[in-house]
Design a protein around this motif. Structure first.
Motif, PDB file in Angstrom:
ATOM      1  N   VAL A   6       0.835  -1.198   0.000  1.00 30.07           N
ATOM      2  CA  VAL A   6       0.000   0.000   0.000  1.00 30.07           C
ATOM      3  C   VAL A   6       0.872   1.251   0.000  1.00 30.07           C
ATOM      4  O   VAL A   6       1.783   1.386   0.821  1.00 30.07           O
ATOM      5  CB  VAL A   6      -0.931   0.042   1.238  1.00 30.07           C
ATOM      6  N   VAL A 152      -1.911  -1.124  -4.119  1.00 33.56           N
ATOM      7  CA  VAL A 152      -2.990  -0.144  -3.955  1.00 33.56           C
ATOM      8  C   VAL A 152      -2.383   1.199  -3.589  1.00 33.56           C
ATOM      9  O   VAL A 152      -1.526   1.280  -2.703  1.00 33.56           O
ATOM     10  CB  VAL A 152      -3.992  -0.558  -2.852  1.00 33.56           C
ATOM     11  N   TYR A 154      -3.481   4.759  -2.026  1.00 33.72           N
ATOM     12  CA  TYR A 154      -4.581   5.240  -1.183  1.00 33.72           C
ATOM     13  C   TYR A 154      -4.324   6.694  -0.817  1.00 33.72           C
ATOM     14  O   TYR A 154      -3.205   7.044  -0.451  1.00 33.72           O
ATOM     15  CB  TYR A 154      -4.638   4.365   0.069  1.00 33.72           C
ATOM     16  N   SER A 184      -7.455   3.955  -4.210  1.00 33.37           N
ATOM     17  CA  SER A 184      -8.450   4.037  -3.150  1.00 33.37           C
ATOM     18  C   SER A 184      -8.407   5.410  -2.494  1.00 33.37           C
ATOM     19  O   SER A 184      -7.382   6.089  -2.512  1.00 33.37           O
ATOM     20  CB  SER A 184      -8.165   2.958  -2.098  1.00 33.37           C
ATOM     21  N   LEU A 285      -6.927  -2.607   3.879  1.00 29.76           N
ATOM     22  CA  LEU A 285      -6.050  -2.542   2.708  1.00 29.76           C
ATOM     23  C   LEU A 285      -4.911  -3.554   2.781  1.00 29.76           C
ATOM     24  O   LEU A 285      -4.508  -4.124   1.766  1.00 29.76           O
ATOM     25  CB  LEU A 285      -5.498  -1.130   2.531  1.00 29.76           C
ATOM     26  N   TYR A 288      -6.543  -6.734   1.775  1.00 28.13           N
ATOM     27  CA  TYR A 288      -6.887  -6.703   0.352  1.00 28.13           C
ATOM     28  C   TYR A 288      -5.646  -6.852  -0.525  1.00 28.13           C
ATOM     29  O   TYR A 288      -5.634  -7.621  -1.493  1.00 28.13           O
ATOM     30  CB  TYR A 288      -7.600  -5.388   0.043  1.00 28.13           C
TER      31      TYR A 288
END
Length: 330
Positions: A6, A152, A154, A184, A285, A288
């Motif tokens: 992330v 991801v 974010y 995100s 997250l 995920y």
């Protein structure tokens, strides 16, 4: 293979946290349970007025990055500080959490951002934020290779306040999608939603954003309705994946027609709600990005949020990884 699980992008803010009563909020014209943007003069006034405080690297997305790292995830953070004492504190602190942080600091004014957070006996936090150097975060601070290598990316909705940051986020989203990654955001707070409702909806409906985090008040504000179910239904239709937190009532994960109810963990005492949503996002997250089922992702978020509200400040004083292992979630 991804370099990071992330990447978080947000306002790099030193949190200065102190306890107070409701009368203090009234006497100092502080809106309870909201994030209030303030200028330098107001920041100095409140700093003088506040009692004993804890200082830590904060900011919504910074808190999430630290939470991902505490779970054993590979986290990175983009955020702007200045080359002053608070900037050095922020840089050392977030790196010490195990987060990749290489954003170039400002050499001159404005100074590093700070948020004076007043925690009332009911655990609610009222934030008074001087953005300072944060407003200088822009496209030049986007590390293309980090974005391309993060599963991801974010970012916090608060970034829609500084103009340069909008361009930075759109740039990062394009890089992420060009490399098969996902993007995100968190809606941040109802006042932020009120300022940028149309833009947030466009980000979702255009596919710029894949995953949205909100609490129930933010979701209802987004669709200008008092009905939670209506807001949840419309949110599910507007984005690929949405997660709505509901304090002691747990959370709801929305994915197409699928609706997964996640219970809150048992909490002995609510001490301070600072960072609850940020840590929920961290848990979700992390799950995920590491390929876990959506229900497990939600339970990881619930665990992280439930633990952080039982202490002062957004930095957990225990290993989230160990807590998640003990709970059988990882």
């Amino acid at each position: 293979m991804s370099q990071f699980d992330v990447l978080c992008i947000g306002n790099a803010i030193v949190d200065i946290i102190a306890r107070c009563d409701d009368a203090f909020l009234d006497d100092n014209n502080i809106i309870k349970a909201a994030m209030n943007l303030i200028d330098t003069e107001r920041a100095e006034l409140l700093y003088v007025a506040m009692g004993p405080a804890i200082e830590t690297s904060g900011g919504s997305a910074g808190n999430t990055a630290a939470g991902v790292a505490s779970l054993g995830g590979r986290a990175a953070f983009f955020g702007k500080v200045s080359e002053d004492q608070l900037g050095k504190i922020y840089t050392h602190d977030i790196r010490a959490q195990g987060v990749h942080f290489e954003t170039r600091p400002l050499k001159d004014a404005p100074p590093t951002a700070r948020s004076m957070i007043f925690v009332t006996p009911d655990g609610e936090r009222s934030m008074n934020t001087y953005l300072g150097a944060c407003v200088e975060l822009g496209p030049d601070d986007i590390e293309d290779d980090v974005v391309a290598g993060a599963r991801v990316t974010y970012f916090e909705g608060y970034l829609w306040d500084p103009p340069l940051a909008k361009d930075a986020i759109r740039m990062a989203a394009k890089i992420a999608h060009d490399n098969g990654r996902e993007v995100s955001m968190t809606l941040s707070d109802p006042f932020c939603v009120g300022r940028y409702r149309a833009e947030f909806l466009d980000l979702m409906r255009s596919g710029t954003i894949d995953i949205v985090f909100a609490n129930s008040d933010e979701a209802k504000s987004l669709y200008e309705t008092a009905d939670f179910d209506e807001a949840a239904t419309r949110l599910a239709a507007d984005c690929k994946l949405a997660i709505v937190t509901r304090s002691e009532h747990g959370s709801v994960v929305l994915c197409g027609q699928e609706r997964i109810e996640i219970p809150a963990i048992e909490v002995t005492e609510v001490v301070d709600t600072t960072g609850a949503g940020d840590l929920y996002a961290a848990g979700f997250l992390f799950g995920y990005a590491t390929g876990r089922p959506l229900e497990t992702c939600g339970r990881l978020g619930s665990l992280a949020a439930g633990l952080v509200i039982q202490q002062i400040g957004p930095r957990l004083q225990l290993s989230l990884q160990e807590a998640a292992e003990d709970a059988g979630l990882i």
